[in-house]
Design an enzyme around this catalytic site. Structure first.
Site, mmCIF file in Angstrom:
data_model
loop_
_atom_site.group_PDB
_atom_site.id
_atom_site.type_symbol
_atom_site.label_atom_id
_atom_site.label_comp_id
_atom_site.label_asym_id
_atom_site.label_seq_id
_atom_site.Cartn_x
_atom_site.Cartn_y
_atom_site.Cartn_z
ATOM 1 N N ARG A 23 52.531 43.421 46.927
ATOM 2 C CA ARG A 23 51.291 44.009 47.434
ATOM 3 C C ARG A 23 51.546 44.934 48.623
ATOM 4 N NH1 ARG A 23 46.437 40.931 46.076
ATOM 5 N NH2 ARG A 23 46.750 40.621 43.866
ATOM 6 N N ARG A 27 45.342 46.806 51.390
ATOM 7 C CA ARG A 27 44.326 46.926 52.445
ATOM 8 C C ARG A 27 44.828 46.805 53.872
ATOM 9 N NH1 ARG A 27 40.625 42.665 49.588
ATOM 10 N NH2 ARG A 27 42.761 42.046 49.147
ATOM 11 N N ARG A 36 40.099 53.809 49.618
ATOM 12 C CA ARG A 36 39.188 52.831 49.014
ATOM 13 C C ARG A 36 37.746 52.950 49.517
ATOM 14 N NH1 ARG A 36 37.658 49.904 46.922
ATOM 15 N NH2 ARG A 36 38.204 47.711 46.968
ATOM 16 N N ASP A 71 47.225 46.685 38.435
ATOM 17 C CA ASP A 71 46.873 45.270 38.564
ATOM 18 C C ASP A 71 47.218 44.556 37.273
ATOM 19 O OD1 ASP A 71 45.220 43.473 40.612
ATOM 20 O OD2 ASP A 71 44.858 42.792 38.578
ATOM 21 N N TYR A 146 42.679 33.704 34.061
ATOM 22 C CA TYR A 146 41.568 34.582 34.492
ATOM 23 C C TYR A 146 40.554 34.749 33.366
ATOM 24 C CZ TYR A 146 43.611 35.790 38.961
ATOM 25 O OH TYR A 146 44.088 35.722 40.232
HETATM 26 O O1 CP3 Z 1 52.412 44.763 44.695
HETATM 27 C C1 CP3 Z 1 51.870 45.876 44.687
HETATM 28 O O2 CP3 Z 1 51.753 46.607 45.696
HETATM 29 C C2 CP3 Z 1 51.391 46.457 43.366
HETATM 30 C C3 CP3 Z 1 50.030 46.340 43.104
HETATM 31 C C4 CP3 Z 1 49.471 44.995 42.641
HETATM 32 C C5 CP3 Z 1 48.111 44.671 42.810
HETATM 33 N N1 CP3 Z 1 47.878 43.493 42.159
HETATM 34 C C6 CP3 Z 1 47.130 45.493 43.517
HETATM 35 C C7 CP3 Z 1 45.864 44.885 43.964
HETATM 36 C C8 CP3 Z 1 50.065 43.947 41.939
HETATM 37 C C9 CP3 Z 1 51.528 43.746 41.545
HETATM 38 C C10 CP3 Z 1 49.045 43.014 41.634
HETATM 39 C C11 CP3 Z 1 49.293 41.797 40.862
HETATM 40 C C12 CP3 Z 1 48.231 40.792 40.749
HETATM 41 N N2 CP3 Z 1 46.879 40.988 40.632
HETATM 42 C C13 CP3 Z 1 48.469 39.417 40.665
HETATM 43 C C14 CP3 Z 1 49.828 38.780 40.662
HETATM 44 C C15 CP3 Z 1 50.372 38.705 42.031
HETATM 45 C C16 CP3 Z 1 49.705 37.708 42.900
HETATM 46 O O3 CP3 Z 1 49.145 38.144 43.927
HETATM 47 O O4 CP3 Z 1 49.767 36.520 42.581
HETATM 48 C C17 CP3 Z 1 47.231 38.770 40.544
HETATM 49 C C18 CP3 Z 1 47.002 37.285 40.437
HETATM 50 C C19 CP3 Z 1 46.231 39.787 40.507
HETATM 51 C C20 CP3 Z 1 44.776 39.606 40.320
HETATM 52 C C21 CP3 Z 1 44.038 40.165 41.463
HETATM 53 N N3 CP3 Z 1 43.844 41.513 41.715
HETATM 54 C C22 CP3 Z 1 43.371 39.445 42.490
HETATM 55 C C23 CP3 Z 1 43.342 37.945 42.607
HETATM 56 C C24 CP3 Z 1 42.792 40.398 43.329
HETATM 57 C C25 CP3 Z 1 41.877 40.158 44.503
HETATM 58 C C26 CP3 Z 1 42.727 39.634 45.608
HETATM 59 C C27 CP3 Z 1 42.413 40.272 46.898
HETATM 60 O O5 CP3 Z 1 43.326 40.316 47.704
HETATM 61 O O6 CP3 Z 1 41.243 40.691 47.095
HETATM 62 C C28 CP3 Z 1 43.120 41.689 42.865
HETATM 63 C C29 CP3 Z 1 42.763 42.966 43.470
HETATM 64 C C30 CP3 Z 1 43.914 43.782 43.966
HETATM 65 N N4 CP3 Z 1 45.031 44.083 43.220
HETATM 66 C C31 CP3 Z 1 44.025 44.419 45.224
HETATM 67 C C32 CP3 Z 1 45.243 45.118 45.224
HETATM 68 C C33 CP3 Z 1 45.811 45.994 46.311
HETATM 69 C C34 CP3 Z 1 42.971 44.441 46.307
HETATM 70 C C35 CP3 Z 1 42.138 45.618 45.907
HETATM 71 C C36 CP3 Z 1 41.236 46.198 46.948
HETATM 72 O O7 CP3 Z 1 40.171 45.635 47.170
HETATM 73 O O8 CP3 Z 1 41.572 47.278 47.458
#
Ligand code: CP3
Length: 340
Positions: A23, A27, A36, A71, A146
């Site tokens: 990640r 943010r 965003r 994602d 999910y």
């Molecule tokens: O690592 C990176 O920089 C690449 C981008 C990436 C994102 N999600 C961007 C994202 C990667 C590799 C993921 C993987 C992902 N997504 C996983 C596996 C990794 C982990 O964290 O266990 C999972 C379970 C998800 C599902 C997901 N997507 C969730 C649970 C959320 C909300 C979590 C949160 O922090 O709000 C997301 C949204 C998400 N995916 C964000 C980002 C940067 C936040 C988006 C935003 O609001 O700007």
């Protein structure tokens, strides 16, 4: 090209320990929040020029790899399960899976049609990058959880109920997800990614016996197929110390460790013939810099400068992380592991 990340994946000697952070684009960076403010998460993911910009943002901290901004849930929509990211709640699947009929409705799709925007972004990135690009996908258990729970979950009760009470439907669902994930990873490699990571974030919820029964055949099928492409494959789970032997059997050039797993213990379970990625507690980055560096030093010490260690967090970076601490830790890892 800075190839220390790829060399470490292959357990070759490196000039210093490579670092990237899960990640790493997100943010905690003001530049990301600015984008965003005007665009939703899905809009960013679907606009290759924005994906390019956001993926490059954290590289200023000195990361040794970029990870495609996308994602793990993106493939669900073209399979027939649309979703959105709700403010403050995380992902919401509009119609969670409840029955055999729901599973049967999920359908295959052409990657170029359903996820072509990711492939286009990879091509743009490959023209710009001087570090390797990591592609990724979610593993079938994590994606299924999910789809069935409809969003985040504490006990994974609905998923486990389906798994235990109707293993045939469970296996059909896992096979459908695996098929899509495998195709998507192949297309990412075709488009130019240098490595891939399979995120099985929530698989640690299962006992080792259940993992072997309900998950392993599917994950093994994906990983062993992708490994034939010759790119390093990172296999990651959270809270998965008890699963490491089984996850190792499933596959992966590199196994990702979370921070609860002592790195030495984890590496022993994984075996000397695999590389290790991890495993600083992401909340350590909220501590004063000196303390964060002390914890980073412990991770390096546990890895003992053996070839095959990629420094990373044990899970994704938190939005409240000060960017200055990220930069300081990257620099610290490079300096202490010998880069000048
Ligand atoms: O690592 C990176 O920089 C690449 C981008 C990436 C994102 N999600 C961007 C994202 C990667 C590799 C993921 C993987 C992902 N997504 C996983 C596996 C990794 C982990 O964290 O266990 C999972 C379970 C998800 C599902 C997901 N997507 C969730 C649970 C959320 C909300 C979590 C949160 O922090 O709000 C997301 C949204 C998400 N995916 C964000 C980002 C940067 C936040 C988006 C935003 O609001 O700007």
């Amino acid at each position: 090209m800075n190839d220390r990340f790829l060399r470490a994946c292959r357990r070759e000697p490196v000039d210093c320990t490579p670092v990237w952070m899960m990640r790493q684009a997100g943010r905690y960076m003001p530049e990301y929040r600015a984008i965003r403010e005007k665009r939703t998460m899905l809009e960013v993911c679907k606009t290759p020029e924005l994906v390019l910009e956001v993926t490059l943002q954290p590289l200023k901290f000195g990361m040794d790899a970029a990870i495609l901004f996308a994602d793990i849930l993106l493939p669900l929509a073209p399979m027939g399960a649309p979703f959105d990211f709700a403010k403050g709640e995380g992902p919401v699947i509009f119609s969670p899976i409840k029955s055999r009929a729901d599973v049967e409705k999920l359908h295959d799709f052409e990657i170029e049609e359903g996820l072509g925007y990711c492939l286009e972004a990879i091509k743009l990135l490959k023209k710009e990058l001087k570090v390797p690009l990591i592609g990724f996908a979610g593993a079938p258990f994590t994606l299924a959880s999910y789809l069935i729970e409809g969003g985040k979950s504490a006990a994974f009760a609905k998923s486990k109920r389906l798994m235990y009470s109707d293993p045939e439907t469970w296996n059909i669902l896992m096979a459908k997800l695996s098929h899509v994930v495998k195709k998507f990873l192949h297309k990412q490699v075709d488009a130019g990614v240098d490595a891939v990571q399979l995120f099985d974030s929530w698989v640690g919820q299962l006992s080792a016996v259940d993992y072997r029964t309900y998950v392993q055949p599917h994950v093994m099928n994906i990983l062993q197929d992708i490994e034939k492409r010759g790119v390093p494959v990172i296999h990651f789970g959270v809270g998965s110390l008890h699963l490491l032997e089984a996850m190792r059997e499933s596959g992966g050039t590199v196994l990702g460790l979370d921070w609860r797993t002592p790195l030495q213990v984890g590496w022993e379970k994984v075996g000397a013939d695999r590389a290790i990625q991890g495993n600083l507690d992401p909340t350590v980055l909220l501590a004063p810099r000196e303390l964060a560096e002390k914890h980073a030093a412990r991770v390096l010490e546990a890895a003992g400068h053996r070839p095959g260690h990629i420094f990373n967090l044990g899970h994704g970076i938190l939005p409240e992380t000060p960017p200055g601490t990220v930069e300081a830790v990257v620099d610290f890892v490079h300096r202490t592991s010998a880069c000048t």
